[in-house]
Design a protein around this motif. Structure first.
Motif, short mmCIF file in Angstrom:
data_model
loop_
_atom_site.label_atom_id
_atom_site.label_comp_id
_atom_site.label_asym_id
_atom_site.label_seq_id
_atom_site.Cartn_x
_atom_site.Cartn_y
_atom_site.Cartn_z
N LEU A 449 0.85 -1.19 0.00
CA LEU A 449 0.00 0.00 0.00
C LEU A 449 0.88 1.24 0.00
N ASP A 450 0.60 2.19 -0.89
CA ASP A 450 1.36 3.45 -0.89
C ASP A 450 0.46 4.59 -1.32
N ASN A 451 0.86 5.81 -0.97
CA ASN A 451 0.22 7.00 -1.52
C ASN A 451 1.27 7.97 -2.04
N TYR A 452 2.22 7.41 -2.78
CA TYR A 452 3.23 8.22 -3.46
C TYR A 452 2.58 9.04 -4.57
N ARG A 453 3.22 10.14 -4.92
CA ARG A 453 2.79 10.88 -6.10
C ARG A 453 2.99 10.02 -7.33
N PHE A 454 2.18 10.28 -8.35
CA PHE A 454 2.22 9.51 -9.58
C PHE A 454 3.64 9.53 -10.16
N GLY A 455 4.19 8.35 -10.43
CA GLY A 455 5.52 8.23 -11.01
C GLY A 455 6.62 7.90 -10.02
N VAL A 456 6.38 8.11 -8.71
CA VAL A 456 7.42 7.86 -7.71
C VAL A 456 7.73 6.38 -7.61
N ARG A 457 6.73 5.53 -7.67
CA ARG A 457 6.98 4.08 -7.59
C ARG A 457 7.90 3.61 -8.71
N GLU A 458 7.70 4.16 -9.90
CA GLU A 458 8.57 3.80 -11.02
C GLU A 458 10.00 4.24 -10.77
N ARG A 459 10.18 5.45 -10.23
CA ARG A 459 11.54 5.93 -9.97
C ARG A 459 12.24 5.09 -8.91
N LEU A 460 11.46 4.58 -7.96
CA LEU A 460 12.05 3.74 -6.91
C LEU A 460 12.20 2.29 -7.36
N GLY A 461 11.61 1.94 -8.49
CA GLY A 461 11.70 0.57 -8.97
C GLY A 461 10.79 -0.39 -8.23
N ILE A 462 9.71 0.12 -7.63
CA ILE A 462 8.79 -0.74 -6.88
C ILE A 462 7.36 -0.61 -7.43
N HIS A 463 7.24 -0.34 -8.73
CA HIS A 463 5.94 -0.26 -9.36
C HIS A 463 5.35 -1.67 -9.48
N TYR A 464 4.10 -1.73 -9.88
CA TYR A 464 3.39 -3.01 -9.83
C TYR A 464 4.07 -4.08 -10.68
N ALA A 465 4.53 -3.73 -11.87
CA ALA A 465 5.16 -4.74 -12.72
C ALA A 465 6.37 -5.36 -12.03
N ALA A 466 7.16 -4.54 -11.33
CA ALA A 466 8.33 -5.07 -10.62
C ALA A 466 7.90 -5.95 -9.45
N LEU A 467 6.86 -5.55 -8.75
CA LEU A 467 6.38 -6.33 -7.62
C LEU A 467 5.78 -7.66 -8.09
N LYS A 468 5.02 -7.61 -9.16
CA LYS A 468 4.40 -8.82 -9.69
C LYS A 468 5.44 -9.82 -10.15
N ALA A 469 6.55 -9.33 -10.70
CA ALA A 469 7.62 -10.23 -11.13
C ALA A 469 8.20 -11.01 -9.96
N VAL A 470 8.17 -10.40 -8.78
CA VAL A 470 8.69 -11.05 -7.58
C VAL A 470 7.64 -11.96 -6.95
N ASN A 471 6.38 -11.51 -6.95
CA ASN A 471 5.30 -12.24 -6.31
C ASN A 471 4.01 -12.06 -7.12
N PRO A 472 3.66 -13.02 -7.97
CA PRO A 472 2.47 -12.86 -8.81
C PRO A 472 1.17 -12.74 -8.01
N ARG A 473 1.18 -13.13 -6.75
CA ARG A 473 -0.03 -13.05 -5.93
C ARG A 473 -0.14 -11.73 -5.17
N ILE A 474 0.80 -10.83 -5.38
CA ILE A 474 0.80 -9.58 -4.61
C ILE A 474 -0.34 -8.67 -5.08
N ILE A 475 -0.95 -7.99 -4.13
CA ILE A 475 -1.95 -6.95 -4.41
C ILE A 475 -1.29 -5.62 -4.09
N SER A 476 -1.16 -4.80 -5.09
CA SER A 476 -0.50 -3.50 -4.93
C SER A 476 -1.53 -2.40 -5.07
N CYS A 477 -1.68 -1.59 -4.02
CA CYS A 477 -2.67 -0.51 -4.03
C CYS A 477 -1.96 0.82 -3.94
#
Length: 762
Positions: A449-477
């Motif tokens: 769960l995060d409330n980062y500004r739009f684009g911050v997750r991508e800059r940190l490398g923790i956007h949904y695609a990166a998280l899903k690659a690690v854990n396909p069952r993860i729910i990212s909000c």
């Protein structure tokens, strides 16, 4: 397929909270049959009825007859959820109480949403938001100019109860998937108040002063411009405030303003009065300063921002024509919700029998979300409070913070309330080693769960695609201010900006100055919707086996807590509006000052109006029910109330069946026997700050304990425990500590020292 596809709900509720709870579940394809009495829903004439009951089928039954009650029981026997909002004792008289129905149907979720509490005389009052806010102390919490209660134009606590009802039912359905068992679920009006007003009080310190109608801080306040138009300056953080002062050409005064907020406020008031609002907004926004104009809700809902965010849908009504209403308030990437149709009559048979659900695994604990691990990157209120709601429902929530901490972190009641029940982990996600450790956490987690500004997750490398690659069952909000579509997506935003543009401030202020809601409306709405949406995604995962991304925004929630008010069609009746220090909407629906305290009354029938007039010895005209809040009748009632003691008057009015209640001040609410009898408050202990007084729970469950099981964590407090749980060696931990990738209080990491070398950051 959507999150609750195949779930059968019989909705026996009326008004706002219960129908809204069923609406949210129905938006995600639950099959909802709404059972109404022969006279219809008591709020059927309210425009919001069309929205609160969308996606449902309607059935008329008279539960006062044997045939009607038998048909209701037939439906319940085939349902997964039976939803009620009757006052205490009413369901027992009908044989529809939780104990009776869950014994007869062991897999049934019996959801009860009483309007006030579950016990005590005040819990038997007819449902009215103004009485609920009176009894809970909320009316004296809103900022005011005078020492008086404030009538909230928006039924915030009813909306909060509605969303929490959906979340609690969803949590119980999730638990049933594991255990195969149903249970009783209770989400009362007081639970709704708890979610909406969550902060706590440090008992060793005096309570905070009451809020100001325009905002107490010069950096976070409403300002009037030279053309008489208003805007909100939302520079909550120092960097934004400094940017605003520079943009205004006042940089030389920065240190003076920082030292003297009153001087700063008066200086800014004078500056903004020199030019039109459009000029100031253009200047401030060009410098990246968060600000927004005060506007009306109708153009906001019909405007480009809402359209770009896909937050508005239109359905065709056979008599009213096109009806515009808010869209589903959150987007699930794999199992999205949808608004499919307005309420329509049930045709033919409803459901056929089917086997009871089979358990899929042992229950991991007594709470409905036991065994669910949440990585909480949320900050300030919206994100942090969402994690707190999930913790209250039983999830293991880990609050992850950088070395500087959540920018909202403090010892105050707000931070303590929104972050209670979590464990704390200190980590610097900008470092590669820390990100690798974070991904190790992701592998074992269920939700991020995060409330980062739009684009911050991508800059940190923790956007949904990166998280899903690690854990396909993860729910990212992910939550942001204005959604992830349209030209506003990258802008920073805060609750009051959406209060301003979304029409909430103008509605509360009426023809006078706009009013800042002391309750952070859009933040608490977002927190509740996020909790519900994550629970919906968890239910979907039990069917699909995969995780998904959940996205929502403060902008979407600028509509959620005024669903009924923004529902629009040609010729719809006007919404109620407030005024300066609003006491109510009509002479017979407002607050009055007695000789020794305030009282709330709500008369909706001629009989109630006549009983009120007889008790007070005031002549009540035939037009009394529509008399204005500040006209001749209101003035006569003011004089009559002012001479009478409150307790005596309450007893007489209640004996005459006049809906009324005391309006409690903060200290009166803390001492209210009725609130304590309903387990509204609890005293808990913070190991550093001592005893705290806060709300207890956002829902209750028959087979599991909801509530907070941990105090609010200090910064990085549980880093050592969490690293050991992850199986990290002491040598690896020492490397991470030495690099500053992780941190925590020295006392809590002392047992991980390697060779006696102090590698720990306070």
């Amino acid at each position: 397929m959507s999150a609750f596809a195949g779930v059968r709900i019989v909705d026996f509720t009326q008004g706002t909270p219960g129908p809204m709870a069923a609406m949210l579940l129905g938006d995600f394809e639950a099959e909802v049959i709404k059972v109404e009495p022969p006279q219809g829903d008591r709020m059927a004439s309210h425009p919001g009825y069309l929205t609160w009951n969308r996606n449902k089928q309607l059935l008329t039954l008279d539960l006062a007859t044997a045939a009607g009650l038998a048909r209701a029981r037939e439906l319940i026997a085939l349902a997964d959820v039976a939803l009620f909002d009757h006052a205490p004792g009413k369901l027992e008289a009908l044989g529809l109480d939780a104990r009776t129905l869950t014994e007869a149907h062991p897999s049934l979720i019996h959801a009860w949403m009483p309007p006030y509490g579950t016990t005590g005389s005040w819990s038997r009052l007819p449902s009215h938001h103004s009485l609920l806010t009176a009894l809970s102390g909320v009316a004296f919490r809103q900022g005011s100019y005078s020492d008086q209660p404030i009538h909230l134009i928006l039924p915030l606590c009813h909306y909060g109860q509605g969303v929490m009802g959906a979340a609690a039912i969803g949590a119980a359905l999730h638990e049933r998937h594991r255990s195969g068992k149903g249970q009783a679920v209770t989400v009362s009006g007081l639970h709704g108040v708890s979610e909406v007003t969550g902060p706590v009080r440090v008992l060793s310190e005096p309570p905070l002063p009451r809020g100001a109608p325009l905002g107490a801080s010069p950096s976070y306040r409403l300002y009037e411009c030279g053309d008489g138009q208003w805007f909100f300056l939302a520079t909550l953080f120092v960097a934004f405030y400094h940017r605003a002062i520079q943009a205004l050409g006042l940089a030389d005064h920065w240190e003076t303003f920082a030292a003297d907020p009153l001087l700063a406020r008066e200086a800014l008031k004078a500056v903004f009065k020199t030019r039109p609002r459009a000029d100031w907004l253009a200047l401030l926004q060009s410098h990246g300063v968060p600000c927004a104009p005060v506007g009306e809700r109708e153009p906001w809902f019909a405007g480009e921002a809402i359209a770009a965010g896909e937050a508005r849908v239109v359905l065709e009504h056979p008599q009213l024509g096109p009806v515009a209403m808010p869209n589903v308030p959150a987007r699930l990437s794999v199992t999205p919700g949808s608004v499919r149709h307005l309420a329509k009559p049930l045709n033919g048979h409803a459901w056929t029998p089917r086997p009871a659900p089979e358990p899929t695994g042992a229950n991991d604990g007594p709470a409905p979300l036991a065994g669910i691990k949440v990585l909480d990157l949320g900050t300030v209120i919206a994100g942090a409070h969402a994690g707190g709601v999930l913790a209250n429902l039983g999830a293991d929530v880990i609050k992850i913070e950088p070395i500087e901490g959540d920018p909202f972190r403090s010892n105050g009641g707000g931070f303590m309330g929104y972050n209670r029940g979590k464990r704390g982990l200190g980590i610097d996600l900008k470092q590669p080693a820390a990100r690798e450790m974070f991904f190790d956490l992701v592998r074992e987690a269920d939700v991020i769960l995060d409330n980062y500004r739009f684009g911050v997750r991508e800059r940190l490398g923790i956007h949904y695609a990166a998280l899903k690659a690690v854990n396909p069952r993860i729910i990212s909000c992910s939550i942001n201010a204005y959604g992830d579509k349209g030209p506003r997506a990258h802008l920073p935003g805060f609750d009051p900006l959406l209060q301003a543009e979304g029409g909430m401030m103008a509605a509360q202020g009426g023809d006078g100055e706009p009013i800042l809601h002391t309750i952070p409306v859009n933040d608490v709405a977002t927190a509740a919707i996020v909790a519900f949406s994550i629970i919906a995604a968890l239910n979907a995962r039990q069917t699909t086996g995969e995780g998904q991304e959940v996205v929502t925004s403060l902008m979407a929630q600028s509509l959620t807590f005024q669903l009924g008010e923004v529902t629009t069609y040609e010729g719809r009746p006007a919404n109620d509006v407030g005024d300066r220090d609003c006491l109510g909407v009509r002479a017979l629906h407002r607050y009055y000052n007695c000789a020794d305290g305030w009282i709330a009354i709500v008369c909706e029938t001629p009989e109630q109006a006549e009983a009120l007039g007889g008790t007070l010895r005031v002549a009540v005209p035939e037009t009394a029910l529509t008399a204005p809040r500040d006209g001749h009748l209101a003035r006569a009632l003011e004089l009559a109330f002012a001479s009478r003691p409150r307790e005596d008057l309450l007893a007489e009015l209640l004996a005459g069946d006049v809906p009324c209640a005391p309006v409690l001040r903060g200290y009166e609410a803390f001492e209210s026997d009725w609130l304590w009898e309903n387990d509204f408050f609890e005293v808990w202990r913070h190991p550093r700050l001592g005893d705290m007084l806060g709300v207890r729970a956002y829902a209750d469950f028959g087979r599991g304990a909801a509530g907070f099981h941990r105090p609010t964590p200090d910064l990085g407090q549980h880093s050592g425990d969490l690293l050991e749980e992850m199986g990290y060696s002491h040598a690896h931990i020492a490397e991470l500590l030495a690099a500053g990738a992780i941190f925590g209080p020295a006392a809590n990491l002392a047992h991980l020292r390697d060779g006696g070398t102090a590698l720990f950051t306070q």
